[in-house]
Design an enzyme around this catalytic site. Structure first.
Site, mmCIF file in Angstrom:
data_model
loop_
_atom_site.group_PDB
_atom_site.id
_atom_site.type_symbol
_atom_site.label_atom_id
_atom_site.label_comp_id
_atom_site.label_asym_id
_atom_site.label_seq_id
_atom_site.Cartn_x
_atom_site.Cartn_y
_atom_site.Cartn_z
ATOM 1 N N GLU A 178 -15.934 2.146 0.639
ATOM 2 C CA GLU A 178 -15.441 2.924 1.786
ATOM 3 C C GLU A 178 -16.438 4.016 2.189
ATOM 4 O OE1 GLU A 178 -11.866 4.095 -0.254
ATOM 5 O OE2 GLU A 178 -12.394 6.190 -0.090
ATOM 6 N N HIS B 139 0.836 -1.200 0.000
ATOM 7 C CA HIS B 139 0.000 0.000 0.000
ATOM 8 C C HIS B 139 0.869 1.247 0.000
ATOM 9 C CE1 HIS B 139 -2.874 2.978 2.031
ATOM 10 N NE2 HIS B 139 -3.281 2.803 0.789
ATOM 11 N N HIS B 140 0.640 2.123 -0.958
ATOM 12 C CA HIS B 140 1.330 3.418 -1.029
ATOM 13 C C HIS B 140 0.311 4.541 -0.999
ATOM 14 C CE1 HIS B 140 4.920 1.547 -3.471
ATOM 15 N NE2 HIS B 140 4.963 1.223 -2.194
#
Ligand code: NOJ
Ligand code: CA
Length: 718
Positions: free
Chosen positions: A526, A431-432
């Site tokens: 989300e 994850h970045h």
């Protein structure tokens, strides 16, 4: 308009303008007519027609018909520039090149194992009249059975550099169409769709947005693409762009009086839109058409307009079904950060002296728990967010550092966890979160990708939350568009698959770079409480450019049950969440909920375990944006079929004809359906599972609850 394949075949890809002008009258009206002024061409099936002419002032002008209906009335094309004369009129036609293509290609992953690319097209070569140094502009048109596309080609010429002040591509719509739209924001697509007629866009534009961005060139009548439309006669139209490379993303700005959209490009900080040197080609401007809503879902026109795969090797690219240390942070059960900002010295970044707050999600034990469950249940990967230092103070901060993408938190043993995962057949997904500090990401990206190679990560989820750095940049400007694609190309060199969130919405580039296996670029799960209409619209809009990392699979809808303080309730039934794995195509599918929630409903989770993420054949059976979608797909690696459906706020009875199954073959089906009293708003977790035997002559009656759905697996009985 009549078909005349032989005629077109004879002139395929040739420059025969003068000859055609003399022979066209004599011939049976062909697919293309050249009366000296107008160039017309029809789609291979003869139903879609496009005409082009230079009007009395030499303006490039085109129109589009679909059957009997005019979809685009005569609309003009051209450019304004920063420091040279516009290219809008005063053109003469130098030549026309016709082209006919009928080919098939195989995507690395996809909804179908092969894709037909069949169109008739032409390029008009234009030159300015009465100029000492006439500039040249070519326009390439393609007409498919399911739509029309055009792009500008700036050929090599005396003037080399062009700085675009504005692109003036018009689409003058045939009527006051119904539209499903999101505002023409330059930084985010994270909106719910509004449905109005074109003439109602201004009145429905969110007031807060107009006020917040009043200092920029934001227009209260600009909307994003892909824009889904419906004509009063019931035809479906969709406007988008394809192959967005080295150019800003295009919104569409409406003139309400004439119902004309004009291209509305995302500005650079200096207010100009794009800079390039000839030779140069712009992205395609695309008008998709269909008699049925499902025609828009099924069209491959956007991929067809993109270049073929640019990667020499693709065997390292693979579809991914994954779980993640993610939903627990999104819902507030745990945190990305290791400690509270107030208990931490942001100047030294010394975690050995930090006081952990005790609810860091990406800790060794928790990550192993996800790996265990994922491995026991046939998943491919586990995403871990919050593994790297810097989350104490990142959100909304205008600073050029924050993350280095290589330093793990003290309680995340990157070496041991990757070994643990690999031993169990699971890959960790990197994850970045760049926090939209692009210069910072570009400084670290080589080291970050090298770290991934060293530990065996083959996929990264990147993200661009917040205001773009450097100052004045927007998420969809030419510079930003170049950054996203640079990352994808660099990743391809290092055999890394990319799933970028908050990046520009996709335009089919995954055909050329199939390591781009996902994007967000819309509101996904989300947003815990968005309306059930939303996922019935996304496949008509956001998904036209490429797959979405929508992250379905919520099984516990009342979030307060596990995340204290979170009063949100997901508006969806369990069968709805299962149906999404079929209706919302992606080669990257998440099972977003917690292992324990799936273990508690293992019978329903079975569908998520079984459902493939790569298909040999896909059928959109019936759909209406904002109401429902029903689809069926065949697994690429077996003879199993899967069907799924979702509804919006209204319940729906549906008779699913199984005529897509292989005739004469018997299948064992497992039906995951809403219970009779299920309701996505009031009773979301009630489902029933039934098994039976069927063949292709059977019709299965299904009732989908409000915000409901269904999912079915079909296994051939040997
Ligand atoms: C927004 C992304 O869409 C979400 O998936 C991610 O968890 C957060 N940013 C943090 O990076
Ligand atoms: Ca997001």
């Amino acid at each position: 308009m009549k078909k005349n394949f032989l005629f077109l075949l004879a002139i395929a890809c040739s420059s025969l303008l003068p000859a055609l002008q003399s022979s066209a009258d004599a011939a049976n009206p062909p697919m293309l007519t050249l009366d000296g002024k107008t160039t017309s061409i029809t789609s291979p099936d003869g139903k879609v027609g496009l005409s082009f002419l230079l009007d009395s002032e030499g303006r490039p002008t085109y129109s589009v018909v679909f059957g009997e209906e005019t979809i685009v009335r005569p609309s003009t094309l051209g450019f304004e520039f920063k420091d040279q004369e516009p290219m809008l009129k005063n053109f003469r036609r130098v030549n026309v090149d016709f082209c006919q293509v009928d080919s098939v290609w195989q995507p690395v992953w996809g909804e179908n194992s092969s894709i037909e690319n069949k169109y008739n097209g032409f390029t008009v070569f234009l030159s300015e009249k009465n100029k000492q140094q006439p500039r040249k502009l070519n326009i390439e048109f393609r007409v498919y059975d399911d739509g029309v596309a055009f792009r500008y080609l700036f050929p090599d010429q005396d003037v080399k550099k062009f700085v675009v002040a504005d692109e003036k591509s018009q689409m003058r719509m045939g009527g006051d169409y119904k539209a499903w739209w999101i505002p023409g924001d330059y930084d985010t697509q994270e909106y719910e769709y509004t449905c109005t007629n074109l003439s109602g866009i201004r009145a429905a534009m969110p007031q807060a947005l107009i006020e917040n961005v009043s200092t920029t060139t934001f227009s209260p009548t600009a909307v994003q693409t892909s824009l889904m439309l419906k004509t009063p006669s019931g035809k479906y139209v969709n406007l988008h762009e394809a192959a967005l490379v080295d150019y800003p993303a295009m919104h569409l700005n409406l003139d309400e009086e004439s119902l004309t959209f004009t291209s509305w490009l995302t500005p650079s900080p200096d207010g100009t839109k794009a800079s390039f040197e000839a030779p140069f080609r712009t992205p395609w401007r695309v008008i998709m058409v269909g008699d049925k809503a499902t025609d828009i879902l099924a069209t491959d026109i956007i991929y067809n307009l993109n270049d073929p795969c640019a990667l020499a090797e693709t065997d390292w690219i693979h579809p991914v079904k994954y779980m993640g240390v993610w939903w627990e942070m999104i819902t507030g059960k745990s945190a990305w950060s290791y400690c509270d900002a107030r208990d931490f010295d942001l100047a030294t970044f010394d975690y050995s002296k930090a006081k952990p707050h005790g609810h860091h999600g990406a800790n060794n034990e928790n990550v192993r728990r996800y790996i265990d469950f994922a491995s026991q249940n046939g998943m491919d990967a586990v995403l871990v967010e919050g593994w790297n230092v810097g989350w104490e103070d990142w959100f909304g901060k205008q600073k050029d550092y924050v993350f280095d993408f290589v330093t793990p938190y003290p309680d995340f043993d990157i070496d041991a966890l990757n070994k643990y995962a690999h031993d169990k057949g699971i890959k960790l997904i990197m994850h970045h979160e760049t926090s939209a500090s692009v210069p910072n990401y570009e400084r670290h990206i080589d080291a970050a990708y090298d770290l991934m190679n060293r530990y065996g990560y083959d996929a990264v989820k990147s993200g661009y939350v917040g205001k773009m750095l450097p100052d004045g940049q927007n998420h969809y400007s030419q510079w930003a568009v170049n950054h996203y694609l640079d990352c994808v190309r660099k990743a391809a060199d290092k055999h890394i698959m990319v799933n970028a969130h908050e990046a520009v919405r996709p335009t089919g580039l995954a055909r050329t770079y199939p390591n781009l296996i996902g994007n967000e670029a819309a509101m996904g799960t989300e947003y815990q409480t968005m309306s059930p209409e939303h996922p019935t619209i996304l496949p008509f809009t956001r998904l036209k450019g490429g797959p979405m990392d929508y992250t379905p699979g919520v099984f516990v809808m009342d979030l307060s049950k596990f995340a204290p303080g979170n009063q949100n309730k997901k508006k969806a039934t369990i069968a709805n969440q299962l149906g999404l794995y079929v209706t919302m195509y992606s080669p990257l599918q998440m099972a977003c909920d917690f292992p324990e929630h799936y273990a508690a409903k293992a019978d329903a989770f079975r569908f998520i375990k079984d459902v493939p993420v790569d298909w040999s054949e896909s059928r959109y059976i019936d759909a209406e944006p904002g109401e429902f979608i029903v689809a069926a797909r065949k697994d690429k690696n077996s003879d199993c079929w899967y069907a799924g459906g979702i509804t919006a706020s209204q319940a729906k009875d549906f008779n699913l004809s199984l005529d897509f199954l292989k005739p004469g073959c018997k299948y064992e089906v497992t039906i995951y359906a809403d219970a009779h009293d299920a309701n996505g708003f009031t009773n979301p977790e009630a489902y029933v599972i039934a098994k039976r035997e069927v063949d292709s002559t059977v019709t299965i009656p299904i009732r989908m609850a409000p915000a409901g759905g269904f999912a079915i697996s079909f296994r051939p009985i040997k």
